[in-house]
Design an enzyme around this catalytic site. Structure first.
Site, PDB file in Angstrom:
ATOM      1  N   PHE A   1      22.753  13.936 -17.403  1.00  0.00           N
ATOM      2  CA  PHE A   1      21.751  13.972 -18.463  1.00  0.00           C
ATOM      3  C   PHE A   1      21.906  12.680 -19.247  1.00  0.00           C
ATOM      4  CE2 PHE A   1      19.451  17.957 -19.482  1.00  0.00           C
ATOM      5  CZ  PHE A   1      19.904  18.759 -18.452  1.00  0.00           C
TER       6      PHE A   1
ATOM      7  N   ILE B   1      33.323  11.904 -17.006  1.00  0.00           N
ATOM      8  CA  ILE B   1      33.433  12.999 -16.029  1.00  0.00           C
ATOM      9  C   ILE B   1      32.414  12.845 -14.897  1.00  0.00           C
ATOM     10  CG2 ILE B   1      33.257  15.500 -15.745  1.00  0.00           C
ATOM     11  CD1 ILE B   1      33.969  15.641 -18.822  1.00  0.00           C
TER      12      ILE B   1
ATOM     13  N   ASN C   1      29.984  17.764 -31.496  1.00  0.00           N
ATOM     14  CA  ASN C   1      28.556  17.447 -31.647  1.00  0.00           C
ATOM     15  C   ASN C   1      27.747  18.741 -31.692  1.00  0.00           C
ATOM     16  OD1 ASN C   1      27.756  18.220 -28.850  1.00  0.00           O
ATOM     17  ND2 ASN C   1      29.227  16.607 -28.352  1.00  0.00           N
TER      18      ASN C   1
ATOM     19  N   LYS D   1      26.585   5.017 -13.723  1.00  0.00           N
ATOM     20  CA  LYS D   1      27.428   6.159 -13.361  1.00  0.00           C
ATOM     21  C   LYS D   1      27.295   6.523 -11.875  1.00  0.00           C
ATOM     22  CE  LYS D   1      27.232   7.936 -18.094  1.00  0.00           C
ATOM     23  NZ  LYS D   1      28.201   8.759 -18.798  1.00  0.00           N
TER      24      LYS D   1
HETATM   25  O1  PMT Z   1      23.450  22.185 -25.333  1.00  0.00           O
HETATM   26  P1  PMT Z   1      22.038  22.211 -25.917  1.00  0.00           P
HETATM   27  O2  PMT Z   1      22.032  22.509 -27.389  1.00  0.00           O
HETATM   28  O3  PMT Z   1      21.123  23.087 -25.135  1.00  0.00           O
HETATM   29  O4  PMT Z   1      21.434  20.733 -25.807  1.00  0.00           O
HETATM   30  C1  PMT Z   1      21.190  20.190 -24.561  1.00  0.00           C
HETATM   31  C2  PMT Z   1      21.681  18.727 -24.500  1.00  0.00           C
HETATM   32  C3  PMT Z   1      20.815  17.881 -25.408  1.00  0.00           C
HETATM   33  C4  PMT Z   1      23.160  18.633 -24.903  1.00  0.00           C
HETATM   34  C5  PMT Z   1      21.588  18.298 -22.984  1.00  0.00           C
HETATM   35  O5  PMT Z   1      20.318  18.529 -22.542  1.00  0.00           O
HETATM   36  C6  PMT Z   1      21.947  16.830 -22.815  1.00  0.00           C
HETATM   37  O6  PMT Z   1      21.173  15.938 -23.028  1.00  0.00           O
HETATM   38  N1  PMT Z   1      23.218  16.630 -22.390  1.00  0.00           N
HETATM   39  C7  PMT Z   1      23.840  15.328 -22.291  1.00  0.00           C
HETATM   40  C8  PMT Z   1      24.308  14.912 -23.653  1.00  0.00           C
HETATM   41  C9  PMT Z   1      25.083  13.637 -23.594  1.00  0.00           C
HETATM   42  O7  PMT Z   1      26.213  13.630 -24.006  1.00  0.00           O
HETATM   43  O8  PMT Z   1      24.479  12.633 -23.059  1.00  0.00           O
HETATM   44  P2  PMT Z   1      25.126  11.157 -22.882  1.00  0.00           P
HETATM   45  O9  PMT Z   1      23.950  10.271 -22.755  1.00  0.00           O
HETATM   46  O10 PMT Z   1      26.090  10.892 -23.967  1.00  0.00           O
HETATM   47  O11 PMT Z   1      25.932  11.269 -21.518  1.00  0.00           O
HETATM   48  C10 PMT Z   1      25.344  10.912 -20.272  1.00  0.00           C
HETATM   49  C11 PMT Z   1      25.886  11.799 -19.194  1.00  0.00           C
HETATM   50  O12 PMT Z   1      27.276  11.546 -18.995  1.00  0.00           O
HETATM   51  C12 PMT Z   1      25.760  13.282 -19.465  1.00  0.00           C
HETATM   52  O13 PMT Z   1      25.446  13.918 -18.257  1.00  0.00           O
HETATM   53  C13 PMT Z   1      27.161  13.671 -19.923  1.00  0.00           C
HETATM   54  O14 PMT Z   1      27.475  15.031 -19.590  1.00  0.00           O
HETATM   55  C14 PMT Z   1      28.014  12.722 -19.111  1.00  0.00           C
HETATM   56  N2  PMT Z   1      29.286  12.344 -19.722  1.00  0.00           N
HETATM   57  C15 PMT Z   1      29.318  11.684 -20.908  1.00  0.00           C
HETATM   58  C16 PMT Z   1      30.534  11.272 -21.412  1.00  0.00           C
HETATM   59  C17 PMT Z   1      31.718  11.579 -20.696  1.00  0.00           C
HETATM   60  N3  PMT Z   1      32.895  11.232 -21.149  1.00  0.00           N
HETATM   61  N4  PMT Z   1      31.646  12.239 -19.540  1.00  0.00           N
HETATM   62  C18 PMT Z   1      30.452  12.630 -19.032  1.00  0.00           C
HETATM   63  O15 PMT Z   1      30.405  13.242 -17.967  1.00  0.00           O
END
Ligand code: PMT
Length: 404
Positions: free
Chosen positions: A324, A308, A210, A342
């Site tokens: 996030f 994670i 991504n 979560k």
């Molecule tokens: O890296 P940059 O270019 O500075 O951009 C910042 C960002 C937009 C990436 C960052 O600020 C952000 O929003 N990160 C989370 C992106 C994301 O994947 O969000 P999600 O809504 O898909 O996931 C929710 C949360 O679960 C996140 O904290 C993610 O790290 C976590 N996750 C998701 C999937 C997974 N298998 N394991 C996780 O821990």
């Protein structure tokens, strides 16, 4: 010696004999690793030339609010955003008065109005002017607004009088400024942060990933280190240098990030999941590069990756866990659902539909959500936002033995 590595310091120089000391101050700030830009008022230019500061800082000196050429290079609002800290040294009585009044009648006062960064002053003036009721009232007003004031020192003055009003020595100012970056809110704490994208390999040349640049997670790691924490940054592939005072663990896939996170999270106080983790990986890794073949279609079977942040939040006796939520619609609703699903203490909702914010940008705007509140932060630079977030998140931590 406290470091200013990678810190962006905007040095304002106002009119006063102490302006000659500001040249040495630029040198001292740069010695500590700061990137310094200088703004001079008209009165300051009566005492020193912009050329001196340009040579010492290695950057053009900014003087005028309404100079189209300077605005085209770096406009005043951009300059206000650029700075991590503004230090005005020397700060004259007249400048303090204009600042206290909220005036924006030259470049420096306008920058001070526009910035969201902390502002510090090193006053320098005749002792009578310093002790004057009007100056003291202005000082109080500024301090009430959160402006920090270094000095002034006491002693003999250029005008022949003796008393308070001498600008502090450049070495002392550089140290005081550097110390401000080390607020100590996370002193003695261990913080683990995930950052960047993951790559899910398909074959030796292809992967799913991504647009995450890692900037947000890296800025958080830097801000946590500034606040005194021992920081481990678990990073997917990025082009960013390792932040100063941060231990980095490099991973590629979500499963590697999962393993590294679980091995570090159990011993930490605060876990922040800023990484954009791929939700799925290819069911099968092809040892050889897949040949194009005749078919117009390619069916790829994907398997879910471990979550994670949810796994860390579920650890018995585990850290305060913050996620996030990158959302392109229904920001609050979807983020709140993730917070619950979560099992997180808080979630940082990131509206990725807004142009110039979120993925792969220097700025961001978020809403920090927990079960009691939703706090909007930004838009601002990721560096500034990270500091604001670390400030807020440190309040979530239970008091440690050393706090009592
Ligand atoms: O890296 P940059 O270019 O500075 O951009 C910042 C960002 C937009 C990436 C960052 O600020 C952000 O929003 N990160 C989370 C992106 C994301 O994947 O969000 P999600 O809504 O898909 O996931 C929710 C949360 O679960 C996140 O904290 C993610 O790290 C976590 N996750 C998701 C999937 C997974 N298998 N394991 C996780 O821990």
């Amino acid at each position: 010696m406290s470091s200013l590595t990678n810190k962006r310091i905007l040095l304002g120089v106002t009119g006063g004999i102490a302006a000659y000391k500001s040249a040495d101050l630029v040198r001292r700030l740069k010695e500590r690793g700061a990137d310094v830009r200088v703004v001079m008022t008209e009165a300051a230019r009566e005492f020193m030339t912009p050329l001196t500061f340009q040579a010492l800082s290695g950057n053009p000196v900014h003087t005028d609010l309404l100079d189209p050429a300077a605005e085209a290079a770096m406009g005043h609002i951009e300059l206000a955003r650029w700075a991590d800290r503004i230090l005005v040294a020397p700060a004259s009585a007249n400048f303090m008065a204009r600042l206290a009044e909220g005036r924006g009648d030259d470049l420096l006062t306008t920058l001070c109005l526009a910035t969201r960064s902390p502002l510090s002053l090193a006053p320098a003036m005749n002792q009578g002017m310093w002790q004057n009721e009007a100056t003291q009232a202005n000082l109080l007003r500024l301090q009430e607004r959160g402006v920090s004031v270094f000095g002034p020192g006491d002693g003999s003055q250029a005008c022949g009088e003796v008393g308070p009003g001498r600008m502090l020595e450049p070495a002392m100012l550089a140290e005081a400024l550097a110390a401000q970056f080390e607020s100590g809110r996370l002193s003695g704490r261990k913080v683990v942060i995930t950052a960047g994208p993951t790559r899910e390999a398909i074959d030796p040349v292809r992967y799913l990933s991504n647009h995450s640049s890692g900037k947000m997670g890296y800025a958080l790691a830097e801000a946590a280190a500034e606040a005194g924490a021992q920081v481990t940054l678990i990073s997917g592939p990025t082009h960013l240098p390792r932040p100063d005072r941060v231990q980095r663990v490099d991973v590629t896939s979500a499963r590697e990030m999962h393993e590294a996170s679980l091995s570090h999270a159990a011993q930490c106080d605060l876990f922040i999941a800023a990484a954009a983790v791929a939700d799925y990986h290819p069911a099968e890794y092809l040892e050889q590069k897949l040949k194009k073949g005749d078919s117009d279609q390619w069916q790829l079977t994907l398997v879910k990756n471990p979550d994670i942040v949810a796994a860390v939040a579920a650890l018995a006796g585990g850290p305060t866990t913050i996620g996030f939520a990158a959302e392109s619609e229904n920001l609050l609703e979807f983020a709140r659902a993730k917070l619950e699903r979560k099992g997180l203490r808080g979630i940082i909702a990131n509206d990725i539909s807004r142009e110039g914010l979120g993925f792969n940008s220097d700025d961001n705007a978020v809403i920090l959500i927990d079960r009691e509140r939703a706090l909007e932060l930004g838009p601002m630079s990721k560096t500034q936002l990270a500091r604001a977030l670390i400030h807020e998140l440190s309040d979530y931590l239970p008091a440690s033995a050393s706090d009592s």
